[in-house]
Motif scaffolding. Structure first.
Motif, PDB file in Angstrom:
ATOM      1  N   TYR A  36     -19.634  13.312  -3.499  1.00 54.41           N
ATOM      2  CA  TYR A  36     -18.276  13.030  -3.070  1.00 54.41           C
ATOM      3  C   TYR A  36     -18.277  12.744  -1.571  1.00 54.41           C
ATOM      4  N   GLN A  38     -15.746  12.462   1.834  1.00 54.77           N
ATOM      5  CA  GLN A  38     -14.441  12.882   2.337  1.00 54.77           C
ATOM      6  C   GLN A  38     -14.243  12.393   3.764  1.00 54.77           C
ATOM      7  N   GLY A  41      -8.768  14.202   6.984  1.00 57.72           N
ATOM      8  CA  GLY A  41      -7.381  14.178   6.546  1.00 57.72           C
ATOM      9  C   GLY A  41      -7.176  13.731   5.115  1.00 57.72           C
ATOM     10  N   LYS A  42      -8.253  13.501   4.390  1.00 57.72           N
ATOM     11  CA  LYS A  42      -8.165  13.041   3.000  1.00 57.72           C
ATOM     12  C   LYS A  42      -8.867  14.026   2.076  1.00 57.72           C
ATOM     13  N   GLY A  43      -8.589  13.889   0.790  1.00 53.66           N
ATOM     14  CA  GLY A  43      -9.328  14.670  -0.189  1.00 53.66           C
ATOM     15  C   GLY A  43     -10.655  14.001  -0.510  1.00 53.66           C
ATOM     16  N   PRO A  44     -11.626  14.775  -1.011  1.00 54.21           N
ATOM     17  CA  PRO A  44     -12.904  14.169  -1.413  1.00 54.21           C
ATOM     18  C   PRO A  44     -12.693  13.143  -2.516  1.00 54.21           C
ATOM     19  N   LEU A  46     -15.036  10.585  -5.382  1.00 55.21           N
ATOM     20  CA  LEU A  46     -16.352  10.323  -5.956  1.00 55.21           C
ATOM     21  C   LEU A  46     -16.958   9.073  -5.338  1.00 55.21           C
ATOM     22  N   PHE A  89     -20.510  15.549   0.149  1.00 50.68           N
ATOM     23  CA  PHE A  89     -20.782  16.739  -0.653  1.00 50.68           C
ATOM     24  C   PHE A  89     -21.618  16.346  -1.865  1.00 50.68           C
TER      25      PHE A  89
END
Lengths: 113, 115
Positions: A36, A38, A41-44, A46, A89
């Motif tokens: 993932y 990221q 300020g954003k979500g992870p 894919l 990640f």
């Protein structure tokens, strides 16, 4: 045994270089290995994923290398660009686990011009 | 699709107050996950649901934390009473589920600051 280890914690690469992030796991029941990405300020989200029946998967400049016997996998970013600067990640999951994912601690990548 | 929706995006509260975070998963997704992200502890899984049923809440740090999923399109994470160490970004994610559809789609997160 549920842990996913990841290194390095942070990485600085020059534009055009190769970024390499390594991960290791213990649980041989893991059968799905996503990465993932990221941005601040954003979500992870894919980026790319692999299953243990193949040793390599490539999507554009991103390649996952998988070594089942060593229980290790890595992400290679070819021709790294400043826009690739983000936290990455690695993760692992088991097909029967309701898609629960075990995330590594993350690698902060900075690509400098 | 609008993706996973979280509200509020930012929350500032005082210690001892109740905080409720909300999440709307992607329509048709079967599993929903709540995560907490901090610099010190990284991305921690708090709890997850499958078909609205809590499957594993072992990541919930204390009894002060509770989560519900009353229907397939809504979930809440509540902290009561809140403490400064709860300050973090809280993410909700959902998956369709099944082989080939394991991708977790994350919401934009709720940035919580407890003073």
């Amino acid at each position: 045994q549920q842990q996913v280890k990841q290194s390095p914690q942070s990485l600085i690469v020059q534009k055009g270089g190769i970024s390499i992030i390594n991960c290791a796991y213990e649980n041989t029941a893991f059968d799905y290995f996503p990465w993932y990405q990221q941005f601040p300020g954003k979500g992870p989200a894919l980026l790319i994923a692999i299953r243990p029946d193949v040793s390599e998967k490539k999507e554009g400049r991103f390649t996952i290398s998988f070594n089942k016997s060593a229980k290790q996998f890595s992400l290679h970013i070819m021709d790294s660009q400043p826009g690739d600067s983000a936290t990455y990640f690695c993760a692992a999951s088991i097909a029967t686990s309701y898609d629960k994912v075990i995330f590594g601690p993350g690698t902060s990548l900075s690509v400098i011009p | 699709d609008a993706g996973v929706i979280q509200s509020p995006r930012h929350e500032v509260t005082e210690m001892g107050q109740e905080v409720t975070l909300r999440c709307k998963p992607i329509s048709g997704h079967n599993s929903l996950f709540w995560y907490r992200q901090t610099m010190m502890r990284g991305l921690e899984l708090l709890i997850y649901f499958n078909n609205n049923v809590p499957i594993d809440d072992s990541g919930m740090p204390e009894d002060r934390f509770s989560a519900k999923m009353p229907n397939a399109s809504f979930s809440t994470l509540k902290i009561q009473p809140s403490e400064p160490r709860d300050s973090a970004v809280y993410f909700c994610a959902s998956t369709h589920g099944g082989l080939g559809q394991e991708t977790q789609y994350f919401g934009p997160g709720t940035r919580l600051l407890v003073l």
